[in-house]
Design a protein around this motif. Structure first.
Motif, mmCIF file in Angstrom:
data_model
loop_
_atom_site.group_PDB
_atom_site.id
_atom_site.type_symbol
_atom_site.label_atom_id
_atom_site.label_comp_id
_atom_site.label_asym_id
_atom_site.label_seq_id
_atom_site.Cartn_x
_atom_site.Cartn_y
_atom_site.Cartn_z
ATOM 1 N N ILE A 1 4.892 10.485 7.287
ATOM 2 C CA ILE A 1 3.569 10.504 7.915
ATOM 3 C C ILE A 1 3.042 11.930 7.971
ATOM 4 O O ILE A 1 3.650 12.814 8.574
ATOM 5 N N ARG A 2 1.898 12.156 7.330
ATOM 6 C CA ARG A 2 1.221 13.449 7.415
ATOM 7 C C ARG A 2 0.109 13.358 8.457
ATOM 8 O O ARG A 2 -0.585 12.358 8.545
ATOM 9 N N ILE B 1 0.875 -1.167 0.000
ATOM 10 C CA ILE B 1 0.000 0.000 0.000
ATOM 11 C C ILE B 1 0.910 1.215 0.000
ATOM 12 O O ILE B 1 1.795 1.315 0.852
ATOM 13 N N ASP B 2 0.724 2.112 -0.968
ATOM 14 C CA ASP B 2 1.667 3.231 -1.034
ATOM 15 C C ASP B 2 1.063 4.539 -0.535
ATOM 16 O O ASP B 2 -0.108 4.600 -0.144
ATOM 17 N N VAL B 3 1.900 5.567 -0.551
ATOM 18 C CA VAL B 3 1.532 6.849 0.043
ATOM 19 C C VAL B 3 0.324 7.477 -0.652
ATOM 20 O O VAL B 3 -0.396 8.276 -0.051
ATOM 21 N N LYS C 1 -3.207 10.057 5.040
ATOM 22 C CA LYS C 1 -2.941 10.915 6.195
ATOM 23 C C LYS C 1 -3.306 10.144 7.456
ATOM 24 O O LYS C 1 -4.311 9.437 7.485
ATOM 25 N N LEU C 2 -2.486 10.289 8.474
ATOM 26 C CA LEU C 2 -2.766 9.629 9.747
ATOM 27 C C LEU C 2 -4.023 10.226 10.365
ATOM 28 O O LEU C 2 -4.109 11.436 10.566
ATOM 29 N N ASP C 3 -4.990 9.363 10.661
ATOM 30 C CA ASP C 3 -6.272 9.822 11.206
ATOM 31 C C ASP C 3 -6.366 9.553 12.707
ATOM 32 O O ASP C 3 -6.725 10.431 13.481
ATOM 33 N N ARG C 4 -6.076 8.325 13.126
ATOM 34 C CA ARG C 4 -6.136 7.936 14.523
ATOM 35 C C ARG C 4 -4.975 6.995 14.845
ATOM 36 O O ARG C 4 -4.561 6.189 14.011
ATOM 37 N N ILE C 5 -4.488 7.086 16.073
ATOM 38 C CA ILE C 5 -3.473 6.167 16.578
ATOM 39 C C ILE C 5 -4.147 5.275 17.615
ATOM 40 O O ILE C 5 -4.939 5.744 18.433
ATOM 41 N N PHE C 6 -3.834 3.979 17.577
ATOM 42 C CA PHE C 6 -4.334 3.083 18.614
ATOM 43 C C PHE C 6 -3.460 3.216 19.859
ATOM 44 O O PHE C 6 -2.250 3.433 19.768
ATOM 45 N N LYS C 7 -4.073 3.060 21.006
ATOM 46 C CA LYS C 7 -3.356 3.316 22.259
ATOM 47 C C LYS C 7 -2.294 2.270 22.582
ATOM 48 O O LYS C 7 -1.485 2.478 23.480
ATOM 49 N N ASN C 8 -2.285 1.161 21.834
ATOM 50 C CA ASN C 8 -1.195 0.201 21.974
ATOM 51 C C ASN C 8 0.043 0.636 21.189
ATOM 52 O O ASN C 8 1.086 -0.016 21.253
ATOM 53 N N GLU D 1 5.754 7.546 17.116
ATOM 54 C CA GLU D 1 7.126 7.117 16.849
ATOM 55 C C GLU D 1 7.150 5.711 16.244
ATOM 56 O O GLU D 1 7.901 5.441 15.294
ATOM 57 N N GLU D 2 6.327 4.808 16.772
ATOM 58 C CA GLU D 2 6.290 3.446 16.235
ATOM 59 C C GLU D 2 5.740 3.430 14.812
ATOM 60 O O GLU D 2 6.233 2.686 13.950
ATOM 61 N N ILE D 3 4.733 4.244 14.552
ATOM 62 C CA ILE D 3 4.153 4.312 13.214
ATOM 63 C C ILE D 3 5.181 4.837 12.217
ATOM 64 O O ILE D 3 5.354 4.280 11.123
ATOM 65 N N ILE D 4 5.892 5.903 12.577
ATOM 66 C CA ILE D 4 6.932 6.458 11.699
ATOM 67 C C ILE D 4 8.010 5.415 11.414
ATOM 68 O O ILE D 4 8.449 5.233 10.273
#
Length: 238
Positions: free
Chosen positions: A206-207, A105-107, A185-192, A196-199
Motif C-alpha cells: 500500500i502506497r 485488480i492489480d497494483v 495509491k491509497l487516497d481515502r480510508i473509510f471510518k469503518n 491495518e485492515e486494508i494492508i
C-alpha cells in the motif's frame, strides 16, 4: 454521526466525486453506481448528464428495481440512445465517467474479467470484458467499484489483463484508491476500516502520502439517499 451501512458509504463517496456537466454512464449489474449517480444528480451535481445502459438520458424512474437495465430506467428521460452511441461518445473523447468493475485488480490498476489461472486452461472462466476493453482506454475517467476487498481481488499482477487505461478511482468497502503514474495509491480510508485492515486484505504494498479518512455520510445525504432508494437496492451487491 448518522447511522449508515458500507453500501451507503460507498454510494456517498462515489457521488461526491461526480461533477456538474459531466456525462456519466453505468452498465448492467450496477446498483451501487446507479444509486450514486442519482444521488449526485439530485444534490452535488444537478447539471450532471446521467446515461444508462437501458438507453435513458437523465431518466426519472418512479421506483428503482434490482436490474440496472430495466424499462424503469427510461421513464421520464430527456432522450434515448443505443449502446453503440455510448462507445462512439467515448471514442470521441466526450464521455466523462464510466463505471466498471473487475474480478481481479492489480497494483498497476489493470482489470481482469476474463479468466483466473492460465488463460488456455483456467481455474475459472469469467464472463469477459464486454464493453470494458473499449471504455476504460477511451473514457476520460473510469470509476471502478468492487464490493469485496480481499487478496483474491486486489493482486500484485492480474492473471490476465482484460483492460487498462484511464482509471481515476477504485472504490471498495474499505477505502478509495486513486491511480497515478506508478499505479494504485491509497487516497481515502473509510471510518469503518483502518490502514491495518486494508494492508491485511490487499495483495500488494500500500502506497500513500498521508492517512486521510473520508467524511462519514451526513444526515442530509442519508435522508436524500433513502428518498432516492427507499428499497435499498444499493445493498444487493453486498
Amino acid at each position: 454521526m448518522s447511522q449508515y451501512s458500507v453500501a451507503d458509504m460507498m454510494v456517498v463517496a462515489i457521488a461526491r466525486r461526480l461533477k456538474n456537466n459531466e456525462k456519466v454512464f453505468h452498465g448492467v449489474a450496477s446498483p451501487v453506481p446507479m444509486v450514486a449517480t442519482m444521488l449526485a444528480k439530485n444534490s452535488y451535481a444537478p447539471k450532471l448528464v446521467y446515461l444508462n445502459i437501458a438507453g435513458g438520458v437523465n431518466t426519472k424512474p418512479k421506483k428503482l428495481e434490482k436490474s440496472t437495465d430495466g424499462p424503469e430506467l427510461i421513464e421520464g428521460c430527456a432522450s434515448m440512445f443505443t449502446l453503440t452511441d455510448i462507445f462512439d461518445l467515448s471514442a470521441r473523447g466526450e464521455l466523462d465517467v464510466a463505471f466498471l468493475s473487475g474480478v481481479q485488480i492489480d497494483v498497476k490498476g489493470r482489470l481482469n474479467v476474463s479468466a483466473i489461472g492460465d488463460f488456455n486452461k483456467p481455474k475459472v472462466r469469467l464472463p469477459g470484458g464486454a464493453g470494458s476493453a473499449v471504455l476504460v482506454p477511451t473514457v476520460k475517467k473510469a470509476f471502478i467499484w468492487r464490493t469485496k476487498h480481499n487478496k483474491r481481488t486486489f493482486v500484485e499482477k492480474c492473471d490476465f489483463v482484460t483492460t487498462q487505461g484511464n482509471i481515476e478511482y477504485i472504490f471498495t468497502p474499505l477505502c478509495i484508491f486513486k491511480k497515478d503514474e506508478e499505479g494504485l495509491k491509497l487516497d481515502r480510508i473509510f471510518k469503518n476500516s483502518s490502514l491495518e485492515e486494508i494492508i491485511e486484505n490487499t495483495g500488494f504494498e500500500i502506497r500513500y502520502d498521508e492517512i486521510v479518512y473520508e467524511e462519514e455520510p451526513t444526515k442530509e445525504e442519508m435522508d436524500l439517499l433513502d428518498k432516492i432508494d427507499p428499497e435499498k437496492i444499493r445493498e444487493i451487491e453486498f
